[in-house]
Motif scaffolding. Structure first.
Motif, short mmCIF file in Angstrom:
data_model
loop_
_atom_site.label_atom_id
_atom_site.label_comp_id
_atom_site.label_asym_id
_atom_site.label_seq_id
_atom_site.Cartn_x
_atom_site.Cartn_y
_atom_site.Cartn_z
N ALA A 58 0.21 -16.48 -10.96
CA ALA A 58 0.03 -16.74 -9.66
C ALA A 58 -0.18 -15.82 -8.80
N THR A 59 -0.25 -16.03 -7.50
CA THR A 59 -0.75 -15.21 -6.60
C THR A 59 0.22 -13.99 -6.44
N GLY A 60 1.54 -14.19 -6.34
CA GLY A 60 2.62 -13.14 -6.26
C GLY A 60 2.35 -11.94 -7.23
N MET A 61 2.26 -12.32 -8.46
CA MET A 61 2.03 -11.61 -9.56
C MET A 61 0.69 -10.97 -9.63
N THR A 62 -0.30 -11.72 -9.15
CA THR A 62 -1.61 -10.94 -9.08
C THR A 62 -1.71 -9.83 -7.82
N LEU A 63 -0.93 -10.10 -6.69
CA LEU A 63 -0.99 -9.08 -5.84
C LEU A 63 0.00 -7.82 -6.36
N THR A 64 0.95 -8.16 -7.09
CA THR A 64 1.68 -7.06 -7.81
C THR A 64 0.62 -6.30 -8.75
N LEU A 65 -0.26 -7.16 -9.44
CA LEU A 65 -1.28 -6.13 -10.34
C LEU A 65 -2.29 -5.45 -9.32
N CYS A 66 -2.43 -5.90 -8.34
CA CYS A 66 -3.55 -5.10 -7.50
C CYS A 66 -2.79 -3.88 -6.96
#
Lengths: 474, 474, 474, 474
Positions: free
Chosen positions: D143-151
């Protein structure tokens, strides 16, 4: 299973979060209960998930779905192919028993329940549509023609000397073959042609005459049809019902796709009120938008109907029952009424546009007041030779269901000759086409039909002109 | 769509990775092609995914599934409920036309193809099972009883004077009602009771006698049954076929669940070789493990079979066809043969255990050599009064399909009297139970059956002893 | 809904016919109750129908499935495409909340229940497989590599100064990238090469040495791997666990596909008993035969595990949870144990056949006692140049999963250099191939593998001989 | 398979009946071809049947679906539970490889194709919605949160010294935790409170100040949010993008549910044009109405995006990809645009009704021009104590998603303190509630919301009046 009755640990889900879910489940279960206990067709359609849940639950009552069933008979409803089992929700036992289509099955409480409940909902449907005196009905898992045959076979049991069926001609093979399949002899009564309206109505006098001439004991029944292709009108079932009552002869009505049309259902109710109607039969596919293969036989008398059920030899498919059951739950009463009302609007729209088209092209729309579904358009201005190719043109362009009726076709069916077959009457003299506004048709379809018709009309004329040119230059 | 023909960008997937997938797709497509072009039943079963893909593709040939179909007829196969459409893979048009069950439908190329292909596969099945001379067959979407009625109705068309059906008695209602439903008169010929074997065989002499006495033109046909409950044996269809040939009278065989038993299929082939067999009818549910509702009518003569198809009035459900089609593809030839061979093993095992049980309890297993599916066990040592409660006991404990046959029940069906109904013969004097080893039964089921039977046996005896005590003390 | 509680009219179905169905339903409902109240993994697998029923019921507890939900938030789990809704059984809310992967959702009691119950069943699975001290675990809907990253991120919260991960080298990218993805620095500890066995084991001394040299506060954790490709053995997790305990440094174990192998699960239990294990992570696809995409993180301490859950930022997919839940119910305890035991048998069979093959062709199967899943076969007698084409040959012939490892490949990942990548050690000097006996492999597959291998082996030799000939004649 | 290429016997179906079916199949196949060859998102939605057919065909390219695959690896995508296989259309291999989320899989050409094609369609979606310069994007199955972390993790690789993230405060946990999960330190920049509008906007000056004070190399990125709960406005991403460009510092935008709102997509395009945007991340569930669990990370530069993909450690679920793929085909371009336009209408309607409600009750709707999805309503006239119970009341009555925000709640997350949490700003002084008009909301829902709100409002007031009475009488 009711979540409200379970003690679910807070480790799984907090109690207050559960409460709304439990309430939602309870409302669903109330709907199930109402359906099963009161056998009441729901006012509003159910979501797919609820329908499937109920169907699965009911199927679980059949012995082939018991965890540890030991099947020592010759028929245990084992299903070899998983896909087949799945598409039948694991129903395997069919309906009825060897003696009777309405008998309960000891091995299959679920199938039994499904069949009886569906029949109960169908009765409510018929009553809702205006045939209030209908006392009972049941779904037969064969189509209209064979169901009519079944009615005839059933009547024969109590009328052992009967061999004739007095039939108001309609040029649809299965209507006719329903008689010969039962080993009976049709007495074909041609309709009356109204020259002004270019339409056909029942020849009541001819029926009367036949009744006067024949030994009533030799007449199995009078046999009429409501829904039909224009320019034939619905038979005058009220008048024929009176004749039947007076003569003490049964009356069977083919109401194939007539449930969807209030004009016809009101006639049916009226026919029963003032005369005699033994059975009326309607197709499930045409009236309920399910796949082909079932019919509803209905009666105003429970005893009579029971006889039909007990004439049927053996068990039968429950597949049609399942389709109808799911469809009725999916639509709900209001959903079905909406369909019926939309159809009526679309019929009016189709008629209006067809009349416009006729006016533009020098044709006519025969005046068929007693036909609320099908409409005809004369094809007088077109070359009559090869006129059926107009139908093929339409079909190729994605328009299905239009019948182009040429003149002068003679046909023999089971040894009986039909002059001018297709037109219902030997004296109908000009070709025409028919279209219908049946349940489920949409306005964009009607619009597209006229676009295509217009194109084909021009093309047909051009084609004929060319071929005339060609032949004249020869 | 063939991936091999597409130019798929390397941005989507590298070419070399695609190549194996393309090869796999090609092998699947070869299988489709072989089935459709050569109409050959595959040797090995197909995976579910391939079956569903093919079925969807075929359904896509029907007009109701065209993207922009404009439906202007009264029957356009619209399906109201998505769940219903889904379970029928969007097939809606049924099979056949108003004139004929085997006629192609212009609107429904897919349904037509499905029906004809299924019939072709069924013929291969029948031939593979030993009836090599079978020329053609088709699936009728009604069960065995009604299909037999249909055969009778069809024969009547070419034998207008016929009114009698000479029938070798078997106590299953639908076998009998198939005659009366057609409006014909049964002449009931009781079997011969073999006292030694405690079994029933066909009374060929009585058939001969009737043939001698009656006007052949008044006889519609001889009507025999193969598969049946022990202690009745299969009819001696070879002898009856000879009589039929000699007398020039048709012969119809009820082969309800006989396809699964090579003993019976070989008899059928033999009967045809030395005598006359017009139609033989078998159930799809019992022989193919699909839900109840279909039968296969087969013949050694294409013309004769065509007559049955054209007797059927109107269109019919394609649901049964779909079930059979999917099942045949799912099993493949080898899968079906495996089922048949397992059944045979299980029958031998069941007989062995039943004989042991009989020996232990002072009972007998009647010697029914010509019955390869059903077995009986005498109930002489048990109290005869209320013996049917033994069946209920078994049922309650999860054993379905066991019939407990009491003596002395008289029954009237459609005006005909049957003395000692259930036992097939008025002189069969002791109660018994029957069990079957039908297609799909498993060895653990058989084992569990004996565990339960043993328990119920004891319980029944105890119960009876108690009630005797009670009555003696009165 | 419980049929037993309804008053169903005898008109629908006779009471005594219902009773068996009601009993069958009751037994199913008992199973549901036991699962939901006691959270006990069923001993035997459930039929598909029961699984789907329960899943639907649970989904019905989520607000998006309430009949008249009014959704005024920015995320209401509306699903646009019916097919998508169907394949998720209408679950739409995912699991967890923005703060924590294990937090309950007020809008989604069903999703919450599903997630927690699945985690509870997984814990029982882990314990059943021999890791009895496991205190808790949960399913993370990302694969093993990302789950390991999550563990590292979680550990960092309580060890703010830590930047190093001491890692026993294994040449699988995602194992390594799990470290760099977390922004940490790996200290790569090469294994010890056993020349006799041609196998690799953990270099425990090197770990010890690093622990002695570095500031413990700067070490995030020791990081070992159990399941791996031969000729690498499982790490000596017992010894490393002792070091971890002594040094007060966390220990994370990558147990990717180790649950299926009792040798490894017993080591895990032992490691915990005598030393320190903070987290062990396993893949759901490899151990539970579900589609790729999930991992189970487990711990011997509930608090520690909670930290991982609360490190995860935001809500997550419930799709993996659903797969695992359904699979566990479908298999049951005994079904899973059967799979595990078959795998072991197949492993022994594969080893035996591989040793035979090696003997025949002058090769060896490295002696990797601590690897119960993967096996290697040396490729010394084959030409080393272009040896990977042997793998491609196998793949083209339908054998997937064989790795052919050439020597001398150097690789740089995220700035770190790996000499002889693929072989786990820079000094491993001969090429080899690896095969595995993983969960679900069948004996016929193993047999076919050897047929294909034999053919490819010969072909490869021939090809090389030809090319040598060609080059020698140049 | 193409029916047009087969030689189908006339015995199966007449050629002319086939021709229309063949034409319909051809048109479907053209659609498949266009999608696969040109990777073009179809203008109009596809029927379910076509979507499923294509998905099945693509899945057939994966090795686990080859008829005779021999799987000798440790991960062969075997699926234990049939139901699970079915719901994934037999996709099992996931997407990506251990090195990279965008890498192709040799064993899984189908999964690879599915993933890349979906990403290509998503890019067309983003461009269609106004972000025309978007160069590439891909779906991340978290989801969005973890994708931001990935960025963030990805940016860290090229900015090894960076440890700060400059974040414009928004009170949603996962936005914040995305930073700490990556092991980075947030610098929290409170918004500016507009007293007149009662709304919050970005404090651009504070960002500028921080950029001036800190070493740029230590700043990982600026981090802004578009879609959010009123009375917070979307961040001024254009201004921040300019700062980022000037400072040479990356800029990451959380565009969680912003794709559905043209106001926000135009800002995004503008921000890129005049400043710097490295990544923008959006949720799939909120923007595409699929179940929770995926996000789309997009960029204006292909290279940058590739880095995110290669940061992801290991393979990942393809379940989210499948959902998005099916949904995009089901809707088509015009279907999606229709949803977007309906949403906009519904937003305007909701605002209008909310303003009416506010006027009636002496409340206000804060003026949040830069928030086109969420709206707030002040709760000044209600008793502030226990105000959250108003939310519970609404929820109990079937209204989900309304947030009632009380004042003065302090919260600590991962060691950081948030004063007045929930209100996005410590100085926001009155309680309020928020509602949203998100994709898929309907006008009847909005109407029903106001009915319920009105009822709860009255009830709440009454309840408070009573409790005051009670307390005053104490």
């Amino acid at each position: 299973m009711s979540f409200g009755d379970l003690k679910i640990s807070e480790k799984l889900v907090p109690k207050n979060y559960m409460s709304l879910g439990v309430a939602a489940q309870r409302s669903k279960q109330r709907a199930f209960k109402e359906l099963l206990e009161e056998r009441k067709w729901p006012e509003h359609g159910w979501p797919d998930e609820h329908i499937e849940e109920l169907v699965h639950q009911v199927a679980g009552l059949d012995s082939n779905n018991f965890g540890h069933n030991v099947g020592m008979g010759e028929r245990e409803a084992r299903i070899a192919c998983k896909l087949v089992a799945r598409r039948h929700y694991n129903f395997g036992h069919g309906i009825g028993r060897s003696g009777d289509l309405l008998e309960a099955q000891p091995k299959a409480a679920g199938s039994t329940l499904l069949a009886n409940l569906t029949n109960s909902l169908l009765q409510q449907l018929i009553q809702m549509l205006g045939i209030r005196s209908c006392r009972c009905c049941f779904l037969v898992p064969v189509a209209t023609g064979m169901t009519l045959t079944l009615c005839f076979q059933s009547l024969r049991k109590s009328r052992p000397l009967a061999k004739y069926v007095l039939w108001s001609r309609i040029d649809q093979k299965s209507c006719f073959k329903a008689i010969t399949a039962a080993g009976l002899q049709p007495i074909i009564i041609a309709g009356t042609l109204l020259p002004e309206e270019k339409a056909l109505i029942t020849n009541v006098a001819a029926f009367e005459q036949q009744l006067a001439q024949l030994d009533p004991a030799q007449i199995l029944c009078l046999y009429t049809t409501t829904s039909c292709f224009a320019p034939r009108n619905s038979d005058d079932i009220v008048a024929i019902a009176k004749l039947a009552a007076n003569a003490g002869v049964p009356h069977v009505i083919n109401n194939a796709y007539g449930l969807q049309c209030s004009k016809l259902t009101h006639q049916l109710e009226q026919a029963q009120r003032v005369g005699r109607v033994d059975y009326f039969v309607q197709s499930t596919d045409k009236n309920l938008m399910v796949p082909v293969g079932g019919a509803i036989v209905a009666s105003f008398d429970e005893q009579s109907l029971q006889q039909v059920a007990s004439t049927y030899a053996g068990r039968a498919s429950s597949s049609q029952t399942l389709d109808v059951f799911m469809t009725l739950l999916s639509l709900g009463r209001d959903g079905y009424l909406r369909l019926v009302s939309e159809r009526k609007q679309n019929f009016l729209y189709l008629r209006e546009r067809l009349q416009e088209f006729a006016a533009t092209h020098g044709e006519r729309v025969p005046d068929t007041k007693m036909n609320g579904i099908s409409l005809a358009l004369t094809l007088e201005t077109l070359s009559a030779i090869g006129i059926t190719s107009l139908g093929a043109m339409l079909h190729t362009r994605g328009v299905s269901g239009v019948r182009v009726v040429p003149m002068g076709v003679n046909k023999s069916i089971d040894g009986y000759e039909f002059a001018n077959f297709g037109a219902h009457h030997e004296d109908y003299k000009q070709p025409y086409l028919t279209v219908a506004a049946a349940l489920g048709v949409t306005r964009p379809e009607i619009d597209k039909f006229f676009t295509v018709l217009d194109r084909c009309w021009t093309e047909y004329k051009k084609m004929k002109a060319t071929s005339l040119d060609l032949s004249s230059t020869k």
